[in-house]
Enzyme design. Structure first.
Site, PDB file in Angstrom:
ATOM      1  N   LYS A 107       8.822  -2.423  -3.339  1.00  0.00           N
ATOM      2  CA  LYS A 107       8.567  -1.222  -4.145  1.00  0.00           C
ATOM      3  C   LYS A 107       9.830  -0.690  -4.823  1.00  0.00           C
ATOM      4  O   LYS A 107       9.742   0.149  -5.720  1.00  0.00           O
ATOM      5  CB  LYS A 107       7.921  -0.139  -3.291  1.00  0.00           C
ATOM      6  CG  LYS A 107       6.492  -0.479  -2.903  1.00  0.00           C
ATOM      7  CD  LYS A 107       5.802   0.682  -2.199  1.00  0.00           C
ATOM      8  CE  LYS A 107       4.372   0.350  -1.838  1.00  0.00           C
ATOM      9  NZ  LYS A 107       4.273  -0.549  -0.673  1.00  0.00           N
TER      10      LYS A 107
HETATM   11  C1  LIG Z   1       3.119  -1.458  -0.592  1.00  0.00           C
HETATM   12  C2  LIG Z   1       3.270  -2.680   0.247  1.00  0.00           C
HETATM   13  C3  LIG Z   1       2.318  -3.739   0.229  1.00  0.00           C
HETATM   14  C4  LIG Z   1       1.039  -3.676  -0.580  1.00  0.00           C
HETATM   15  O1  LIG Z   1       1.275  -3.708  -1.967  1.00  0.00           O
HETATM   16  P1  LIG Z   1       0.135  -3.237  -2.974  1.00  0.00           P
HETATM   17  O2  LIG Z   1       0.742  -3.295  -4.322  1.00  0.00           O
HETATM   18  O3  LIG Z   1      -0.229  -1.833  -2.562  1.00  0.00           O
HETATM   19  O4  LIG Z   1      -1.022  -4.166  -2.810  1.00  0.00           O
HETATM   20  C5  LIG Z   1       2.570  -4.874   0.985  1.00  0.00           C
HETATM   21  N1  LIG Z   1       3.676  -4.963   1.760  1.00  0.00           N
HETATM   22  C6  LIG Z   1       4.585  -3.974   1.819  1.00  0.00           C
HETATM   23  C7  LIG Z   1       5.771  -4.140   2.712  1.00  0.00           C
HETATM   24  C8  LIG Z   1       4.427  -2.803   1.068  1.00  0.00           C
HETATM   25  O5  LIG Z   1       5.332  -1.811   1.162  1.00  0.00           O
END
Ligand SMILES: *Cc1c(COP(=O)(O)O)cnc(C)c1O
Length: 433
Positions: A107
């Site tokens: 993210k």
């Molecule tokens: C947010 C997140 C996900 C999921 O991603 P999406 O885009 O919401 O499908 C998977 N793994 C981690 C470590 C995350 O922080």
């Protein structure tokens, strides 16, 4: 570029409006009017390009009409100050490691890109300070806070529930200072979210200060995730393993995988995608039955994927014009229990020495299970295993080395503003800022 709402009942927006608003007025998600294909010459030489060079070409297709080339390049280079290497785990299964950024999770890219793009629009319009409010149960707060750290013209307020986030998570957004304020709410995550929602609706507060959200559905957080997929392909092509490429994405809100599907629309030669779910398998069930039935989420050890009504499903439906057949022909799904996730982390560690985090473990397992002999596979390793220290150490039975970046947060001094869960208290606080 114009942006329309997936609900088709809101006016079209400019990029700037879509970024500042986040969600359309009809509660739909913004979609770009066109997804521009990239020329075959780009794919012919992609393996010779750096992560940043590739990302510039992809960013240009999305944002080139609205942001000057030099500015966009600067935003991309500022965002991607770290690598995302592809690493072989076993046989034809490779990990794309998306955890080399400041908070050790994928993210970071969306958070950093959005902060810089919003910063550009603020400077361009000569706007006064913009205030970002974000409620977090842990991980979103750290990615948003670190993404916006030091960006001029923006102040971020991170609201989090007192005593309900892990120490590592808390340190990642309470030790930053500068333009980041952590607000420690005496309540639950839902109370934090209610405070943020009330603030957006409060007329007096909105006249006093400009408020916006850094929600994950924002196009400026969502679209840059497409960069990874092109870079994964480039690295696989470089080692001669890009034929019949299958990409597997551990999915919760489905933003990440949807950005990959956008990449395929732009011409990226990916054969098919796999969406790996934990027990929150709403999408898996949709693939099987053709019916989308959201339900309350359940807690799992891959908690960033504990989502009961994935918001980006609306974008997937829109992309495939609502056709279940079309969706199921490009994406397959898998779902795993906590026990299966634990077994996977342990087995892969014992067999190969590669330590997966619980989210990446879902991705690895789905890929290993589905991959055919003539296919190569990449799964997205979405976070560093040390972010889930207790879980992972509990599985493998010994200590996990904590990366220096994480240790640096641990050494920082926590600073937070204590807050009651009453809106009047939060409002009074903001009115004094
Ligand atoms: C947010 C997140 C996900 C999921 O991603 P999406 O885009 O919401 O499908 C998977 N793994 C981690 C470590 C995350 O922080």
């Amino acid at each position: 570029m114009k942006y329309y709402s997936t609900n088709k009942k809101a006016p079209w927006a400019t990029l700037e409006e879509a970024v500042v608003k986040g969600l359309a007025a009809d509660k739909g998600l913004y979609m770009p009017e066109v997804i521009k294909p990239l020329p075959s010459s780009f794919f012919e030489e992609i393996e010779k390009m750096s992560f940043q060079e590739i990302a510039c070409r992809v960013a240009d297709a999305f944002f080139g009409e609205d942001v000057p080339a030099e500015t966009l390049k600067q935003i991309v280079y500022d965002t991607l100050s770290f690598d995302a290497p592809v690493v072989q785990v076993k046989d034809n299964v490779y990990a794309l490691e998306l955890f080399h950024g400041p908070t050790l999770a994928f993210k970071d890219v969306g958070g950093r890109f959005m902060a810089r793009l919003l910063g550009y629009f603020i400077r361009k319009e000569g706007k006064n300070q913009v205030n970002v409010l974000v409620a977090t149960s842990g991980d979103t707060g750290s990615a948003v806070a670190n993404g916006f750290l030091g960006v001029e013209g923006i102040h971020v307020y991170v609201l989090y529930p007192k005593g309900k986030v892990s120490e590592i998570q808390e340190k990642q957004f309470t030790t930053l200072g500068q333009n980041i304020t952590a607000i420690e709410v005496d309540g639950t995550f839902d109370d934090c979210q209610a405070l943020v929602k009330n603030a957006f609706m409060d007329k007096e507060l909105n006249e006093h200060m400009q408020l916006t959200s850094a929600n994950s559905i924002n196009v400026a957080r969502f679209l840059p995730q497409a960069f990874y997929y092109f870079y994964a392909y480039a690295q696989m092509k470089k080692i001669g393993k890009a034929d019949n490429l299958v990409i597997c994405v551990p999915s919760g809100n489905f933003g990440n995988i949807t950005a990959g599907l956008f990449g395929k629309r732009m011409g990226l030669p990916v054969k098919r995608f796999i969406a790996a779910n934990n027990r929150n398998d709403i999408f898996y069930q949709y693939l099987k039955t053709g019916e989308y039935r959201p339900r309350p989420s359940v807690s799992t050890i891959a908690n960033a994927m504990d989502v009961g009504d994935p918001s980006n499903f609306a974008r997937i439906l829109d992309l495939y014009e609502g056709s279940h057949d079309a969706i199921a022909s490009e994406i397959s799904g898998e779902t795993y229990t906590d026990e299966q996730i634990r077994d996977t982390v342990q087995q892969v560690y014992e067999e190969t020495g590669y330590l997966l985090d619980p989210h990446g473990a879902c991705g690895y397992k789905a890929l290993a299970q589905e991959l055919k002999n003539d296919e190569y596979g990449v799964f997205l390793e979405t976070a560093h295993p040390a972010k889930f220290l207790q879980t992972v150490e509990g599985i493998i039975g010994h200590e996990v080395k904590i990366p220096e970046k994480l240790q640096a947060f641990m050494r920082g001094e926590k600073q937070s503003v204590p807050m009651s869960k009453e809106f009047s208290a939060f409002k009074n606080y903001l009115l004094k800022q």
